[in-house]
Design a protein around this motif. Structure first.
Motif, PDB file in Angstrom:
ATOM      1  N   TYR A 175     -15.460  30.222 -13.823  1.00  0.00           N
ATOM      2  CA  TYR A 175     -15.129  31.001 -12.618  1.00  0.00           C
ATOM      3  C   TYR A 175     -13.653  31.397 -12.635  1.00  0.00           C
ATOM      4  CZ  TYR A 175     -14.765  32.057  -7.591  1.00  0.00           C
ATOM      5  OH  TYR A 175     -14.544  32.656  -6.371  1.00  0.00           O
ATOM      6  N   SER A 176     -12.783  30.445 -12.933  1.00  0.00           N
ATOM      7  CA  SER A 176     -11.347  30.697 -12.945  1.00  0.00           C
ATOM      8  C   SER A 176     -10.958  31.712 -14.020  1.00  0.00           C
ATOM      9  CB  SER A 176     -10.599  29.375 -13.167  1.00  0.00           C
ATOM     10  OG  SER A 176      -9.212  29.598 -13.300  1.00  0.00           O
ATOM     11  N   LEU A 177     -11.488  31.537 -15.230  1.00  0.00           N
ATOM     12  CA  LEU A 177     -11.155  32.449 -16.320  1.00  0.00           C
ATOM     13  C   LEU A 177     -11.633  33.867 -16.036  1.00  0.00           C
ATOM     14  CD1 LEU A 177     -11.915  30.213 -19.438  1.00  0.00           C
ATOM     15  CD2 LEU A 177      -9.674  30.934 -18.594  1.00  0.00           C
ATOM     16  N   SER A 178     -12.821  33.985 -15.433  1.00  0.00           N
ATOM     17  CA  SER A 178     -13.329  35.321 -15.113  1.00  0.00           C
ATOM     18  C   SER A 178     -12.528  35.961 -13.983  1.00  0.00           C
ATOM     19  CB  SER A 178     -14.817  35.253 -14.750  1.00  0.00           C
ATOM     20  OG  SER A 178     -15.016  34.499 -13.565  1.00  0.00           O
ATOM     21  N   ALA A 179     -12.051  35.142 -13.043  1.00  0.00           N
ATOM     22  CA  ALA A 179     -11.221  35.665 -11.955  1.00  0.00           C
ATOM     23  C   ALA A 179      -9.852  36.101 -12.472  1.00  0.00           C
ATOM     24  CB  ALA A 179     -11.049  34.605 -10.870  1.00  0.00           C
ATOM     25  N   ILE A 180      -9.349  35.395 -13.477  1.00  0.00           N
ATOM     26  CA  ILE A 180      -8.050  35.723 -14.062  1.00  0.00           C
ATOM     27  C   ILE A 180      -8.128  36.981 -14.925  1.00  0.00           C
ATOM     28  CG2 ILE A 180      -6.352  34.954 -15.788  1.00  0.00           C
ATOM     29  CD1 ILE A 180      -6.834  32.096 -14.743  1.00  0.00           C
ATOM     30  N   SER A 181      -9.192  37.081 -15.721  1.00  0.00           N
ATOM     31  CA  SER A 181      -9.266  38.130 -16.739  1.00  0.00           C
ATOM     32  C   SER A 181     -10.002  39.381 -16.290  1.00  0.00           C
ATOM     33  CB  SER A 181      -9.962  37.576 -17.984  1.00  0.00           C
ATOM     34  OG  SER A 181     -11.309  37.257 -17.686  1.00  0.00           O
ATOM     35  N   ASP A 182     -10.789  39.298 -15.225  1.00  0.00           N
ATOM     36  CA  ASP A 182     -11.670  40.362 -14.703  1.00  0.00           C
ATOM     37  C   ASP A 182     -12.821  40.686 -15.655  1.00  0.00           C
ATOM     38  OD1 ASP A 182     -11.285  42.826 -16.390  1.00  0.00           O
ATOM     39  OD2 ASP A 182      -9.282  42.885 -15.560  1.00  0.00           O
ATOM     40  N   LYS A 183     -13.084  39.822 -16.649  1.00  0.00           N
ATOM     41  CA  LYS A 183     -14.174  40.036 -17.598  1.00  0.00           C
ATOM     42  C   LYS A 183     -15.099  38.821 -17.641  1.00  0.00           C
ATOM     43  CE  LYS A 183     -12.586  43.995 -19.086  1.00  0.00           C
ATOM     44  NZ  LYS A 183     -13.283  45.276 -18.765  1.00  0.00           N
ATOM     45  N   ARG A 184     -16.398  39.056 -17.449  1.00  0.00           N
ATOM     46  CA  ARG A 184     -17.356  37.955 -17.561  1.00  0.00           C
ATOM     47  C   ARG A 184     -17.346  37.362 -18.959  1.00  0.00           C
ATOM     48  NH1 ARG A 184     -22.953  40.433 -15.659  1.00  0.00           N
ATOM     49  NH2 ARG A 184     -22.038  42.225 -16.736  1.00  0.00           N
ATOM     50  N   SER A 185     -17.151  38.217 -19.952  1.00  0.00           N
ATOM     51  CA  SER A 185     -17.216  37.759 -21.339  1.00  0.00           C
ATOM     52  C   SER A 185     -16.150  36.715 -21.646  1.00  0.00           C
ATOM     53  CB  SER A 185     -17.065  38.948 -22.289  1.00  0.00           C
ATOM     54  OG  SER A 185     -15.849  39.638 -22.046  1.00  0.00           O
ATOM     55  N   VAL A 186     -14.963  36.864 -21.043  1.00  0.00           N
ATOM     56  CA  VAL A 186     -13.884  35.915 -21.313  1.00  0.00           C
ATOM     57  C   VAL A 186     -14.261  34.528 -20.807  1.00  0.00           C
ATOM     58  CG1 VAL A 186     -11.487  35.291 -20.809  1.00  0.00           C
ATOM     59  CG2 VAL A 186     -12.088  37.673 -21.306  1.00  0.00           C
ATOM     60  N   GLY A 187     -14.639  34.443 -19.534  1.00  0.00           N
ATOM     61  CA  GLY A 187     -15.030  33.153 -18.966  1.00  0.00           C
ATOM     62  C   GLY A 187     -16.244  32.569 -19.648  1.00  0.00           C
ATOM     63  N   GLY A 188     -17.226  33.420 -19.958  1.00  0.00           N
ATOM     64  CA  GLY A 188     -18.462  32.942 -20.566  1.00  0.00           C
ATOM     65  C   GLY A 188     -18.271  32.460 -21.986  1.00  0.00           C
ATOM     66  N   ILE A 189     -17.563  33.246 -22.802  1.00  0.00           N
ATOM     67  CA  ILE A 189     -17.390  32.887 -24.214  1.00  0.00           C
ATOM     68  C   ILE A 189     -16.510  31.664 -24.368  1.00  0.00           C
ATOM     69  CG2 ILE A 189     -16.391  33.646 -26.396  1.00  0.00           C
ATOM     70  CD1 ILE A 189     -17.307  36.489 -25.695  1.00  0.00           C
ATOM     71  N   VAL A 190     -15.370  31.653 -23.676  1.00  0.00           N
ATOM     72  CA  VAL A 190     -14.448  30.521 -23.806  1.00  0.00           C
ATOM     73  C   VAL A 190     -15.100  29.226 -23.323  1.00  0.00           C
ATOM     74  CG1 VAL A 190     -12.269  29.526 -23.016  1.00  0.00           C
ATOM     75  CG2 VAL A 190     -12.385  31.943 -23.651  1.00  0.00           C
ATOM     76  N   THR A 191     -15.680  29.265 -22.123  1.00  0.00           N
ATOM     77  CA  THR A 191     -16.294  28.058 -21.569  1.00  0.00           C
ATOM     78  C   THR A 191     -17.537  27.663 -22.358  1.00  0.00           C
ATOM     79  OG1 THR A 191     -15.545  28.774 -19.386  1.00  0.00           O
ATOM     80  CG2 THR A 191     -17.115  26.954 -19.464  1.00  0.00           C
ATOM     81  N   GLY A 192     -18.328  28.644 -22.759  1.00  0.00           N
ATOM     82  CA  GLY A 192     -19.538  28.357 -23.517  1.00  0.00           C
ATOM     83  C   GLY A 192     -19.231  27.729 -24.866  1.00  0.00           C
ATOM     84  N   CYS A 193     -18.236  28.274 -25.572  1.00  0.00           N
ATOM     85  CA  CYS A 193     -17.853  27.709 -26.876  1.00  0.00           C
ATOM     86  C   CYS A 193     -17.314  26.297 -26.710  1.00  0.00           C
ATOM     87  CB  CYS A 193     -16.822  28.606 -27.548  1.00  0.00           C
ATOM     88  SG  CYS A 193     -17.485  30.162 -28.162  1.00  0.00           S
ATOM     89  N   TYR A 194     -16.488  26.107 -25.678  1.00  0.00           N
ATOM     90  CA  TYR A 194     -15.951  24.769 -25.454  1.00  0.00           C
ATOM     91  C   TYR A 194     -17.084  23.780 -25.160  1.00  0.00           C
ATOM     92  CZ  TYR A 194     -14.173  20.714 -23.046  1.00  0.00           C
ATOM     93  OH  TYR A 194     -13.950  19.413 -22.671  1.00  0.00           O
TER      94      TYR A 194
END
Length: 264
Positions: A175-194
């Motif tokens: 949620y935080s990463l997507s709010a920061i970056s404005d891209k679902r892919s950023v929050g999803g990929i980073v969190t999903g990979c982690y």
């Protein structure tokens, strides 16, 4: 028209949440009914599995021969990863998902602050995680009743608490990463990979000293579901997860309230 952002966010996702809930219940219930067969299998053939991989099944203490052990290893540790996936997927939709669809832009033209939008959507995400954990717990109880297997409420409660905190930590990061970056892919990929790497590192942490050290960066190490069967919740682990959640929430809020909202 629903004017409350929290209620509106939940209302818009009611069908998806219902489908996920039904899927979670059927999956947990179906895999749970396999316990008698799994108990017999692991009771006889566990010695044939290499010692380094026995921890994957919680069999260092023969846990798969008890329903509580099966719950902690399979229904949470392995099958429960579906709830983690759900938490991450919903985590990236509330801010970045609405922004990519130009819904957030229209919402911010109303007399509401970005802080209100941020927290009401976050509370909606929290509610979805609570509902998912409740469905999971109901499915586990249904299996125990169906199979007439003993299950201590205290053990179930401890696992529910740590399971919820784990999901909230990961979904809050997304949620935080997507709010920061404005891209679902950023929050999803980073969190999903982690989450993917953290899950496998934790499962194979007994394989070598190096992997065991890397495991300190895995959120699943601190969830420590298996130990909850015989021990109380480690408050240090709880404080760590809550601290991470607060850190992610504040970081996302500080940047979201200051950055430009993109028009797609």
């Amino acid at each position: 028209m629903l004017k409350n952002i929290y209620v509106k966010s939940l209302f818009e996702r009611r069908i998806g949440v219902l489908c996920w809930s039904i899927g979670i219940f059927l999956l947990i219930f179906g895999v749970g009914l396999m316990f008698p067969s799994m108990r017999d299998l692991f009771g006889k053939d566990m010695a044939q599995i290499p010692k380094e991989f026995q921890g994957w099944f919680g069999e260092t203490t023969n846990l798969m021969t008890t329903f509580s052990g099966y719950m902690a290893t399979e229904l949470v540790g392995n099958i429960g990863i579906m709830l983690v996936i759900m938490a991450i997927l919903y985590g990236v939709t509330f801010i970045a998902g609405d922004e990519e669809k130009n819904v957030l832009q229209s919402l911010l033209t109303l007399p509401v602050s970005r802080t209100q939008v941020y927290f009401q959507k976050y509370f909606a995400l929290t509610t979805i995680n609570i509902l998912a954990i409740i469905v999971w717990a109901i499915a586990v109880l249904a299996v125990a009743v169906t199979l007439n297997e003993p299950l201590k409420f205290s053990v179930l409660f401890k696992i529910v608490v740590m399971f919820f905190l784990t999901n909230m930590t990961l979904s809050t990061l997304a949620y935080s990463l997507s709010a920061i970056s404005d891209k679902r892919s950023v929050g999803g990929i980073v969190t999903g990979c982690y989450a993917f790497l953290a899950y496998f590192v934790n499962a194979l942490s007994a394989q070598s000293d190096i992997v065991e050290k890397i495991n300190y960066f895995s959120i699943f190490k601190y969830a420590d579901y298996i130990s909850l069967i015989n021990r109380a919740i480690d408050l240090n682990n709880v404080l760590l997860m809550i601290s991470l959640i607060v850190l992610f929430v504040i970081s996302g809020l500080l940047i979201f309230t200051r950055r430009d909202i993109q028009l797609n």
